[in-house]
Design an enzyme around this catalytic site. Structure first.
Site, PDB file in Angstrom:
ATOM      1  N   HIS A 107       0.815  -1.217   0.000  1.00 63.68           N
ATOM      2  CA  HIS A 107       0.000   0.000   0.000  1.00 63.68           C
ATOM      3  C   HIS A 107       0.845   1.263   0.000  1.00 63.68           C
ATOM      4  O   HIS A 107       0.351   2.344   0.311  1.00 63.68           O
ATOM      5  CB  HIS A 107      -0.923   0.018   1.217  1.00 63.68           C
ATOM      6  CG  HIS A 107      -1.867  -1.141   1.287  1.00 63.68           C
ATOM      7  ND1 HIS A 107      -1.524  -2.335   1.894  1.00 63.68           N
ATOM      8  CD2 HIS A 107      -3.129  -1.320   0.805  1.00 63.68           C
ATOM      9  CE1 HIS A 107      -2.536  -3.180   1.807  1.00 63.68           C
ATOM     10  NE2 HIS A 107      -3.528  -2.599   1.157  1.00 63.68           N
ATOM     11  N   ASP A 142      34.380 -29.733  17.969  1.00 65.93           N
ATOM     12  CA  ASP A 142      34.592 -31.050  17.350  1.00 65.93           C
ATOM     13  C   ASP A 142      35.719 -30.989  16.323  1.00 65.93           C
ATOM     14  O   ASP A 142      35.482 -30.793  15.134  1.00 65.93           O
ATOM     15  CB  ASP A 142      33.283 -31.511  16.685  1.00 65.93           C
ATOM     16  CG  ASP A 142      33.365 -32.966  16.209  1.00 65.93           C
ATOM     17  OD1 ASP A 142      34.492 -33.453  15.979  1.00 65.93           O
ATOM     18  OD2 ASP A 142      32.311 -33.596  16.059  1.00 65.93           O
ATOM     19  N   HIS A 184      36.266 -34.884  14.236  1.00 65.56           N
ATOM     20  CA  HIS A 184      35.737 -35.319  12.943  1.00 65.56           C
ATOM     21  C   HIS A 184      36.742 -35.072  11.807  1.00 65.56           C
ATOM     22  O   HIS A 184      36.664 -35.708  10.760  1.00 65.56           O
ATOM     23  CB  HIS A 184      34.416 -34.603  12.627  1.00 65.56           C
ATOM     24  CG  HIS A 184      34.586 -33.196  12.138  1.00 65.56           C
ATOM     25  ND1 HIS A 184      35.049 -32.177  12.935  1.00 65.56           N
ATOM     26  CD2 HIS A 184      34.355 -32.637  10.919  1.00 65.56           C
ATOM     27  CE1 HIS A 184      35.090 -31.052  12.226  1.00 65.56           C
ATOM     28  NE2 HIS A 184      34.678 -31.297  11.007  1.00 65.56           N
ATOM     29  N   HIS A 213      37.399 -35.115   7.045  1.00 67.25           N
ATOM     30  CA  HIS A 213      38.167 -34.224   6.168  1.00 67.25           C
ATOM     31  C   HIS A 213      39.499 -34.806   5.703  1.00 67.25           C
ATOM     32  O   HIS A 213      40.315 -34.109   5.111  1.00 67.25           O
ATOM     33  CB  HIS A 213      38.440 -32.891   6.883  1.00 67.25           C
ATOM     34  CG  HIS A 213      37.186 -32.131   7.220  1.00 67.25           C
ATOM     35  ND1 HIS A 213      36.195 -31.878   6.305  1.00 67.25           N
ATOM     36  CD2 HIS A 213      36.769 -31.559   8.375  1.00 67.25           C
ATOM     37  CE1 HIS A 213      35.207 -31.188   6.890  1.00 67.25           C
ATOM     38  NE2 HIS A 213      35.534 -30.984   8.141  1.00 67.25           N
ATOM     39  N   ASP A 271      31.267 -31.798   5.497  1.00 61.97           N
ATOM     40  CA  ASP A 271      30.467 -31.621   6.717  1.00 61.97           C
ATOM     41  C   ASP A 271      28.977 -31.730   6.442  1.00 61.97           C
ATOM     42  O   ASP A 271      28.238 -32.347   7.205  1.00 61.97           O
ATOM     43  CB  ASP A 271      30.738 -30.234   7.329  1.00 61.97           C
ATOM     44  CG  ASP A 271      32.109 -30.155   7.984  1.00 61.97           C
ATOM     45  OD1 ASP A 271      32.546 -31.160   8.571  1.00 61.97           O
ATOM     46  OD2 ASP A 271      32.720 -29.079   7.912  1.00 61.97           O
TER      47      ASP A 271
END
Lengths: 470, 109
Positions: free
Chosen positions: A130, A232, A235, A240, A383
C-alpha cells in the site's frame, strides 16, 4: 487482541502500535533432554517441532545474535537484510552513524518492506502493498498520501518498523537481541571476548569482511553445525582426511606439542577448541604464502595478545558463539547457521581479514575460504552430508529413541591453566559440546537472565562468586 | 515588461534561502518550496505532484528535489520526474527573479 496492559481496544480509539517483545517461558521437560550426568543428548532436540518452536522463543527470542560486520555498512543508509532466528531483519546505518535493525515487516499488513539482500545509501524502505514508506530510522514517513491524510485518527508518529530491543557492537561485530531485559552484549559474551580477540584484535587496524557473502541451504538441524564448530576437531581426522590430503599432501595435523598445548574453553555455551599450533588451519587454505604471512606476524601478534593467543591465530581451531554464530581462526571463515525449521538451515558465510593486511593476502584468504568452506568447498561439502544424515535418520521412530554419546573427555577438566572460561585438556574432547547443550538446556529451563548468567555454564569465577554468596 | 514585473509576487528574503528546501506560505496561495543551487533560485509547489506530501520535508540531491515519502526525484528547473511512483506528474517550477528586496516569482497556474 494485544498484550499491552492499558489496551482495552474501544471502538474509535487509536490502535496501540508499540513493539511487542515476547516474554520467555520455562520448559523443564525439554531441558531434561540434555543429561549432563550420563553425557547424553536426546535426539528429540534435533527433530521435534514443539522443541523447535520453544527454541525460537527461548533462544532466538532472547540471545544476542550476530547481524553484520561494521565494514559491511560503512555509510549512512547502507543496509543489509539478515535473520535473527526466523525473523527477517534490516540492519541499517543511521545518519548519526550508529546502527539500528528493524523487523522487515510492514506494520500495516505485514508484507516485507525490503526485498534485496543489501544496498548502499538507502533513503528508506517502501512497502509494495500500500505504499507505506519508512525512513532508515524505521519511522513511518507517509502512506499512499491520499486517504490517510484526511483521517483524523491516523497517528503517523506512533507507527514504525519494529526495532530490535538492543543492538551493540564488539570490535566490529554487530549483534542484537529481541529481549529488552537481556544483559549487555559484553556480559552475554563474558570472558569469551578474550578468545574473540584472537581474530578481532590481533592487529591495531581492526578487521573487515571482504568479498560479499556465500549462502547455501543444508538439510540439517542448526545445532549440528553449531556443536561441530564449538568443539569437534575429532571429525577432521575422518571426515576431512581426503580433502586434507588433496590440499596438504598429508593428513590433519594438530602439532607436535598437542598433549601440552591443546585445550577447549567454554563460557556461557560459547566455545573454542584450539591446538596452539600457529598455522594448522591456515595451511589448509592451500597457499604457502599465507602460512609464511602468519608466521611473519607471530612476534607482532604476541606483543599485542600474548604468546598463547598469538599461537591461536592460525592454529587448528574452531569456535561458536552461542547459539549459531561460528568461525574458524586461521581459515578466517565466519558464518551463521540460520534455523529454518528443525531439519533445515540457511548458511551464510563471510571472510574476515585485518584491514591492514596487504591486498594480495586478503585475496588469498578470500579464495582460500571459497575453495574450502563454501558450498563447493572441499571441507564444507564433507560436513554438510554428515549433518544432513545426522538429522534425517531421526525420521525413524525407533532410531530416534536411541541415545547419543557425548562422553569423550569426561573427567578432563583442567583448572591449572591460566585461561579464561571452563577449560578442558586436549582439543579432542566432547567437553565444549556438552557445555553447549547444557547452555541450551539453561535457555529452555530459565525464564530470567539472572539464572541464565549464573548457571553451570558460567565462567568459574562467576560460579565461585555465586557459591560464596549462598 | 512593466506589467509582467508587477504580476510577480514577493516570496521571501534572499537571506532566508539556502541549499535546503524552504517552505513558504503566502496568503491566497498554496504552500511553496524554495531553494538555491549554484546561485540559481527555484520556486515550486511544496506539495508533491504524486500525492499530498510536503517536499520541503525532503531534500536536494544531485540537482533534484527528492520527495521524503516515496523518493520521487524532480529535476530542478524543468521538473522532469525520475524514480517516481506510477502516475507521478512533473513538478511545476515558477519563473522567479532575485531582486534587492527579496525573491519574486510568477505564481501561474
Amino acid at each position: 487482541m494485544c498484550e499491552h496492559d492499558q489496551c482495552t481496544s474501544h471502538a474509535g480509539q487509536k490502535p496501540d502500535m508499540r513493539p511487542v517483545y515476547p516474554k520467555a517461558g520455562s520448559y523443564p521437560h525439554f531441558a531434561k533432554l540434555v543429561d549432563t550426568q550420563k553425557a547424553q543428548v536426546d535426539r528429540k532436540v534435533f527433530h521435534d517441532q514443539e522443541i523447535y518452536e520453544a527454541e525460537l522463543r527461548q533462544i532466538f527470542g532472547r540471545a544476542w545474535l550476530f547481524l553484520a560486520h561494521e565494514s559491511q555498512i560503512p555509510e549512512p543508509g547502507d543496509f543489509l537484510r539478515t535473520y535473527m532466528g526466523e525473523d527477517n531483519v534490516i540492519v541499517v546505518r543511521q545518519r548519526d552513524r550508529s546502527v539500528n535493525a528493524f523487523l522487515n515487516s510492514c506494520p500495516h499488513r505485514g508484507n516485507r518492506v525490503c526485498m534485496v539482500d543489501a544496498g548502499k545509501k538507502a533513503r528508506g524502505f517502501i512497502c509494495n502493498y500500500h505504499g507505506w514508506s519508512f525512513g532508515i530510522d524505521g519511522g513511518l514517513r507517509g502512506t499512499d498520501g491520499k486517504v490517510y491524510d484526511s483521517d483524523a485518527t491516523f497517528d503517523k508518529g506512533s507507527i514504525g518498523l519494529t526495532p530490535v530491543a538492543q543492538i551493540a557492537s564488539y570490535k566490529g561485530l554487530i549483534f542484537a537481541t529481541f529481549d529488552p531485559d537481556a544483559p549487555s552484549l559484553e556480559e552475554f559474551l563474558g570472558d569469551f571476548t578474550w578468545y574473540l580477540d584472537v581474530m578481532l584484535d590481533n592487529d591495531e587496524g581492526g578487521t573487515e569482511f571482504i568479498g560479499g557473502a556465500i549462502k547455501s541451504v543444508i538439510d540439517c538441524n542448526w545445532k549440528f553445525p553449531a556443536e561441530n564448530f564449538v568443539g569437534d576437531i575429532l571429525h577432521a581426522f575422518w571426515t576431512h582426511q581426503s580433502g586434507a590430503q588433496a590440499i596438504l599432501g598429508g593428513g590433519v595435523d594438530l602439532g607436535a606439542r598437542y598433549d601440552e598445548l591443546a585445550f577447549q574453553a567454554s563460557v556461557y555455551g560459547h566455545g573454542i577448541e584450539t591446538n596452539l599450533d600457529k598455522v594448522g588451519n591456515t595451511r589448509t587454505l592451500g597457499y604457502p604464502e599465507l602460512v609464511d604471512y602468519v608466521f611473519s606476524r607471530q612476534k607482532a601478534m604476541a606483543d599485542r595478545l600474548g604468546e598463547v593467543r598469538a599461537r591461536m591465530v592460525g592454529a587448528v581451531s574452531s569456535a561458536t558463539v552461542f547459539p549459531n554464530f561460528s568461525f574458524l581462526p586461521g581459515q578466517a571463515t565466519f558464518r551463521v547457521w540460520h534455523p529454518r525449521g528443525p531439519d533445515k538451515i540457511e548458511l551464510v558465510v563471510w571472510t574476515l581479514v585485518n584491514k591492514n593486511m596487504p591486498e594480495h593476502i586478503k585475496e588469498l584468504y578470500r579464495k582460500g575460504v571459497m575453495m574450502t568452506f563454501s558450498p563447493a568447498g572441499v571441507f564444507e561439502m564433507d560436513d554438510g552430508e554428515n549433518w544432513e544424515y545426522s538429522t534425517r535418520v531421526n525420521q525413524g521412530f525407533v532410531t530416534r529413541q536411541q541415545p547419543l554419546h557425548y562422553a569423550l573427555g569426561v573427567g578432563t577438566r583442567d583448572d591449572s591453566r591460566d585461561l579464561p572460561g571452563i577449560i578442558h585438556k586436549g582439543s579432542l574432547n566432547d567437553a565444549n559440546q556438552r557445555l553447549f547443550y547444557t547452555r541450551w538446556a539453561e535457555f529452555m529451563r530459565f525464564d530470567n537472565w539472572h539464572d541464565l548468567q549464573n548457571g553451570e555454564t558460567a565462567p568459574p569465577q562467576r560460579m565461585a562468586q555465586r557459591q560464596a554468596a549462598e | 515588461m512593466m506589467a509582467d514585473a508587477l504580476d510577480m509576487v514577493r516570496i521571501c528574503d534572499l537571506s532566508e534561502i539556502g541549499e535546503e528546501i524552504l517552505k513558504v506560505s503566502l496568503e491566497g496561495h498554496k504552500p511553496l518550496g524554495v531553494t538555491c543551487l549554484d546561485g540559481i533560485y527555484y520556486v515550486f509547489p511544496d506539495t508533491c505532484p504524486h500525492a499530498n506530501e510536503s517536499l520541503s520535508k525532503g531534500w536536494i540531491e544531485d540537482g533534484r528535489v527528492v520527495c521524503p515519502v516515496h523518493f520521487a526525484e524532480f529535476e530542478l528547473g524543468n521538473g522532469a520526474v525520475h524514480n517516481g511512483p506510477s502516475g507521478c506528474a512533473r513538478l511545476t517550477f515558477y519563473e522567479c527573479e532575485a531582486r534587492i528586496d527579496g525573491l519574486y516569482a510568477r505564481l501561474t497556474s
